[in-house]
Each structure stands twice: as C-alpha cells, then as structure tokens.
Design a protein around this motif. Structure first.
Motif, short mmCIF file in Angstrom:
data_model
loop_
_atom_site.label_atom_id
_atom_site.label_comp_id
_atom_site.label_asym_id
_atom_site.label_seq_id
_atom_site.Cartn_x
_atom_site.Cartn_y
_atom_site.Cartn_z
N GLU A 1 -10.84 -10.51 7.56
CA GLU A 1 -9.80 -9.50 7.75
C GLU A 1 -8.75 -9.94 8.77
OE1 GLU A 1 -9.79 -6.05 6.08
OE2 GLU A 1 -10.55 -7.74 4.91
N TYR B 1 -6.99 -1.33 -3.12
CA TYR B 1 -6.51 0.04 -2.96
C TYR B 1 -7.64 1.02 -3.24
CZ TYR B 1 -3.78 4.24 -3.90
OH TYR B 1 -3.28 5.51 -3.87
N ARG C 1 -8.49 0.80 0.09
CA ARG C 1 -8.96 0.11 1.31
C ARG C 1 -10.04 0.88 2.06
NH1 ARG C 1 -6.42 -5.10 1.85
NH2 ARG C 1 -4.36 -4.95 0.94
N TRP D 1 -0.81 -6.77 2.72
CA TRP D 1 -0.52 -5.68 3.64
C TRP D 1 0.99 -5.50 3.77
CZ3 TRP D 1 -4.09 -2.36 5.02
CH2 TRP D 1 -5.44 -2.76 5.02
N ILE E 1 1.54 1.21 1.59
CA ILE E 1 0.43 0.44 1.05
C ILE E 1 0.82 0.02 -0.37
CG2 ILE E 1 -0.76 2.53 0.20
CD1 ILE E 1 -3.42 1.15 0.78
N PRO F 1 -13.67 -3.01 5.37
CA PRO F 1 -12.66 -2.36 4.53
C PRO F 1 -12.47 -3.12 3.22
CG PRO F 1 -11.91 -2.43 6.80
CD PRO F 1 -13.17 -3.23 6.76
N SER F 2 -12.39 -2.38 2.14
CA SER F 2 -12.21 -2.99 0.82
C SER F 2 -10.89 -3.75 0.76
CB SER F 2 -12.22 -1.89 -0.25
OG SER F 2 -11.82 -2.42 -1.50
N SER F 3 -10.90 -4.82 -0.02
CA SER F 3 -9.67 -5.58 -0.25
C SER F 3 -8.74 -4.85 -1.21
CB SER F 3 -10.02 -6.94 -0.84
OG SER F 3 -10.79 -7.70 0.05
N SER G 1 -13.65 1.96 3.72
CA SER G 1 -14.80 1.27 4.33
C SER G 1 -15.83 2.30 4.74
CB SER G 1 -14.37 0.46 5.55
OG SER G 1 -13.89 1.30 6.58
N TYR H 1 -5.51 0.05 9.19
CA TYR H 1 -6.12 0.50 7.95
C TYR H 1 -5.73 1.95 7.66
CZ TYR H 1 -8.93 -3.69 8.34
OH TYR H 1 -9.33 -5.00 8.44
#
Length: 593
Positions: free
Chosen positions: A324, A526, A528, A447, A99, A522-524, A530, A377
């Motif tokens: 997403e 770091y 990530r 990603w 990540i 999910p968050s954009s 949700s 994710y």
C-alpha cells in the motif's frame, strides 16, 4: 498421507492446468499437435476470454512468467495496459471524482492482453496465429456451454444493461433474456474480430513473424484501435459514480503501447528461488512474506495448525501494508524493492509480529529509512449504485462479481508458463459493438491523490493484483502456479508453495488443503473496503485450530468447506511432469500425459 479430491497428474509429454476444463483441453490439443508451452498457453488464454467472460476478456490484461530452456532463465512479459494520456488527477477531480469508478469507460486502460500473448508467441512460440486463435474463434462462433457463474453475473447486471448499456444487452442478453446455465452461447461479433485479425495477419505474407507483427498493428493502430477510440469518445456511460462519463482512451494511447519483457523479482528461500512480477503488480508481497517466514520455524509447525495460520496471516499484513505504501509503476515512482526484500528488513519487520496476538493496525515499514506514505482511504460505504464492480475477494459461497483466470503449462522440452489473465469483465464496462468485447476498468486501482506511488498518471500502469508465480528448486525450473482472487492471489499462492515445501504435499494435495485469506488490508478495488483482523477461512480447519485463532484475536468468518482459492499448478521433477487444479467451483481441471 494427505487427502486429495483427485490424483496429481503424472507424465512426460506435457501438462496444462487452468481455471476452465475447456481451456485446459485447448492447451493440451495444441501440445498434441506439436506446439510448445508458449503456443498452448496462448491458445488457452484466448479460449478463456470466450469461456470465462465474467473473469477476463480480449480488452483485459495478462502478466506472463516464462521459463525458457534455450535461455535458461525466467522472464516476465508485462501485459498490463497503461492509463490514457488524458487521465490526470486534476482532470478527474474537476469531474467531481475523489475515487476512480469501478465500472464504465473512465477507468479504461490500454488493453494489454493481446500484445502480451503475441509477444509470448513471437519470443517462444512455434505455431501460426491461425492455429492459436482457431479454438477461441470456434468457441465464439459455434458456441460454448454457459457457466452457471456467467449466467448469475449477467443476471446481476441485466437491468443496468437494459437501461444504460444497450450494446452489452445486445451481446449478453440474447432475445432480451439472461442465458441459462449450460445453454449454448455465441459471440459471433468477437469471432469476426479475431477472424479479421487472422486474415490481416496472413495478408502480410507467409512468414510467421510478419503475420504476428501485422496482427499487433491491426490491434494497436488498426481497426481495433479505431473502434475503441470512437466508442470511448462518442459514449457517456453510467458508472459507479452514479454519473455518465466518457472514456479517455485514444488510438494514440494504443499505438504508443507495447508489452514489456522484464526480469522477474526474485527471492531465495531455503533451496528454492521464487520469481514474481515487479512492483507494478503485487507479486513481491509473496517474496516479502517468505523473507519474514524464513525465520518463523514452519518446519516445526504442522501445516494448517494455529501457529502456521497465524504466521501466514501476520506476515501478510506487514507485506501488504508495504504494498500500500510503496508499490507502483517503477517507471514513475522509486520503489525500494531491494530494501523491501533484504534479509535485514525482513528481520526488522518480523519483530513486529506478536506470536500470540493478531494485529489490527496497518503498519507499513520504512525501507532504507524512507518514510511511508499511505493513501487517504475512503469510507467503507463509499460508492454508487451500479453493479458489476471488478475483482473483489471471493464470497463464502464461491461467487465472485468479477475476478480473474489462470493457466499453467509445461511441455516435454521443459518450457514452463504461468499466466494470470484478467480484466475486460463483461459486467464492468459496456461492450464495443463492432468488436464484441469491452475494455478493462483496471484504472480503478489508481489513487486520485497526488504524490503516491500508485497515483493516477498519464501512461502509468496501475498497481495490479495479478500475480502468476514460478519457482526453481536447487537452481532448476520446478513449478509454475497461480490463482485468481484479487488481493487474495498471493495469499493463496503462498499457501500452495508452503504446503508443498513444508507440508510435504503433492500439487493436488496442496491445492485441496484447507485455505484462508485475510481481508485486513484495504482492497485494491472499488470501493476499497478493509476489515482489520478479519480472516475468511474454510470450515475444514479443525475446531481446535479455529478456537485458538479466535483466542489470539483473529476475527474469523468461517465459510463452507470448498470456498477459498482457484489454484492450479504444473511442475517438472526429475523425469516427470506433474499437474494439479482446483476442485473448488467444479470448473478448473488439469490435463496431461
């Protein structure tokens, strides 16, 4: 009559609204001295880099929407920097990463804000670079009052700065101490950087265009680019991976970049046309929601009612799921935007919504028959120990660990600008000592998985959350608006628009109205995270509404009365210009006459 904390401003000379009172007044001072909306927005933008350094900086990025009375159209100035040519999934994987780090140098992209602001000035402005940069230089050189949030942000990374990022400590810990709220803070190194840019610009001659070109060269292939390259090459700095990594950004990456001028993505909604960035940003999410809401019957659902909130949240889940699966830099991936915004697709997606029950799944669609592909994710607990990650959603006490700014301007000639500067957060990347600012860690949004629309690729833009908004009414320019807030930006932008269009509110009432945001997607950013079906919502909503939403299965996290959003807006209606700004955080203000 709807309640508001302040009057909606009304006048005919000019309006500026932003997330900081000094930036708003800076823009207004430019209008008072004969500048236009482009001049005012740029001056405000450069001031915000100094005044809100935890929310944006010179090394960050900015998307800008501009309505030109001369051209009679909206254009997008894309100030999103790109990934370094050396940044590949393979290389990052070989470094042991799954990540992208949220901080440090490895996530640095080309700093696009400077090029975007100068492109705005070249195409639409009238003033010299010295006139535009002088307010920011003065704030940096003579000092400005430290915001309480800036002080708290520096405190959270004090130990990191002292132990790992000494150049940041030298800038942000004067005398080794966290600057106290409301004390005078100076960044004399940044003042020298901008002063040198003005001097190099003026050395190119008296023509305004030649000066702006010279400043661009000084930034992207001159002394600024040289300092960025050497800092990234020569320093290994600790980031959220827990390791010390160098930067990959080079002078060649900067020299090969320039701000792009693009057509906006648009959607007609009733008698309005809403304009957003392309799918390299999340802007089309708002358009997708509006397409689904067209048939939702909001005119019969009172603003703030359970049906109103349920419709906004559930259409948002579907639109963000498509973000997403499908959004990315259109130069590197085929984004089926025409299908995503089509009435047929909106009707198909609308049928997935249960009007009585909150959904808990992540459900991207298949526009044009294409099959969606979601990232793998990470676990919500993934991540290292370094503080200061970028742009999370806002906590219920109003605090953020990194976020964004916004500015809107309309002038008496009818030019309108909406801009959302971000990135280059003081807490997210070490300060470059020769320049007085740090780089954007926006590459954390890529990603490290091949074959996705938003996979890391050399020269690609990360799919950002920055999302200024513009709307026409009956084909005429009407409203420029926006907000900080990461993934929440288009949720709050949408609520403002609907509050005005369906709720019958003026700009200030619409900004002040109780607000919310969903953390379902999910968050954009770091790491990530949700939280399916979760909704962060202000406690000013009536108890009966909160109870009904909970009954429908929404996982409500009820916060304080003034915790959601930092919206601002300007509009042109008939002979009057209007403006409003957010009282939340006691920082944003609109000015005008």
């Amino acid at each position: 009559m709807h309640e508001s904390t302040r009057p909606e401003l009304l006048g005919d000379f000019g309006m500026v609204a932003s997330t900081h009172w000094l930036a708003s007044q800076t823009g207004m001072s430019i209008l008072e001295r004969g500048g236009n909306a482009a001049d005012a927005a740029a001056a405000s933008g450069f001031a915000l880099q100094v005044l809100e350094p935890h929310l944006n900086g010179p090394g960050g990025e900015v998307p800008i929407l501009v309505w030109s009375e001369t051209d009679q159209k909206v254009e997008v100035i894309n100030g999103q920097g790109t990934a370094p040519q050396a940044a590949t999934v393979k290389r990052l994987k070989e470094m042991g990463l799954d990540i992208m780090p949220g901080t440090g140098l490895l996530s640095a992209v080309v700093p696009g804000a400077f090029g975007a602001w100068l492109t705005l000035l070249e195409r639409h402005g009238s003033m010299s670079l010295r006139e535009i940069l002088s307010p920011a230089i003065r704030f940096a050189e003579k000092g400005h009052p430290v915001l309480g949030r800036v002080s708290r942000t520096i405190e959270t990374v004090q130990e990191l700065f002292a132990q790992e990022w000494p150049t940041s400590a030298a800038t942000w810990l004067p005398g080794g101490e966290v600057p106290a709220p409301n004390t005078r803070f100076r960044n004399t190194v940044l003042a020298r950087t901008y002063t040198r840019l003005v001097e190099e610009a003026e050395a190119a001659g008296s023509r305004r265009e030649a000066q702006l070109d010279a400043a661009q060269r000084a930034w992207y292939s001159g002394f600024v680019a040289e300092a960025i390259e050497s800092f990234c090459r020569d320093n290994h700095v600790k980031d959220t991976s827990g390791r010390r990594n160098p930067g990959l950004l080079t002078g060649q990456d900067l020299a090969g970049w320039q701000a792009q001028v693009e057509e906006p993505a648009t959607l007609d909604y009733q008698n309005y046309t809403v304009c957003k960035t392309g799918p390299w940003g999340q802007g089309p999410v708002m358009l997708q929601q509006l397409a689904m809401l067209e048939s939702y019957g909001l005119d019969s659902a009172p603003a703030g009612s359970a049906d109103w909130v349920h419709g906004i949240v559930e259409t948002g889940k579907l639109a963000f799921a498509d973000r997403e699966a499908w959004y990315g830099d259109p130069r590197f991936t085929d984004v089926p935007l025409q299908d995503l915004l089509s009435p047929e697709y909106a009707r198909q997606r609308r049928t997935l919504i249960d009007d009585a029950t909150a959904s808990r799944e992540l459900r991207p669609g298949a526009p044009g028959g294409r099959q969606p592909q979601l990232p793998q994710y990470p676990a919500a607990s993934a991540g290292g120990e370094t503080a200061g990650v970028g742009e999370p959603t806002v906590a219920h006490n109003g605090d953020t660990r990194g976020d964004t700014c916004h500015v809107d301007v309309v002038d008496s000639g009818g030019m309108m600008v909406a801009a959302t500067p971000s990135g280059g957060w003081l807490q997210a990347s070490p300060t470059i000592p020769e320049l007085g600012f740090c780089l954007s860690s926006r590459a954390q949004m890529f990603w490290l998985q091949e074959g996705l629309p938003n996979s890391l690729r050399p020269g690609a833009r990360p799919r950002t959350t920055l999302s200024p908004s513009f709307a026409l009414r009956d084909g005429k320019p009407w409203m420029a608006f926006g907000t900080p807030g990461g993934d929440s930006q288009d949720q709050w932008n949408l609520q403002l628009f609907l509050n005005v269009v369906h709720g019958g509110m003026n700009l200030q009432e619409a900004i002040d109205a109780p607000a919310l945001h969903s953390t379902h997607i999910p968050s954009s950013f770091y790491p990530r995270e949700s939280f399916p079906a979760q909704v962060m919502i202000e406690d000013r909503f009536p108890t009966a509404v909160l109870d009904e939403l909970a009954r429908r299965g929404h996982d409500l996290k009820i916060g304080g009365p003034w915790t959601e959003g930092r919206l601002s807006a300007v509009s042109k209606e008939g002979e009057w210009l209007r403006a409003g700004a957010n009282p939340r955080g006691a920082q944003g203000y609109a000015v005008g006459r």
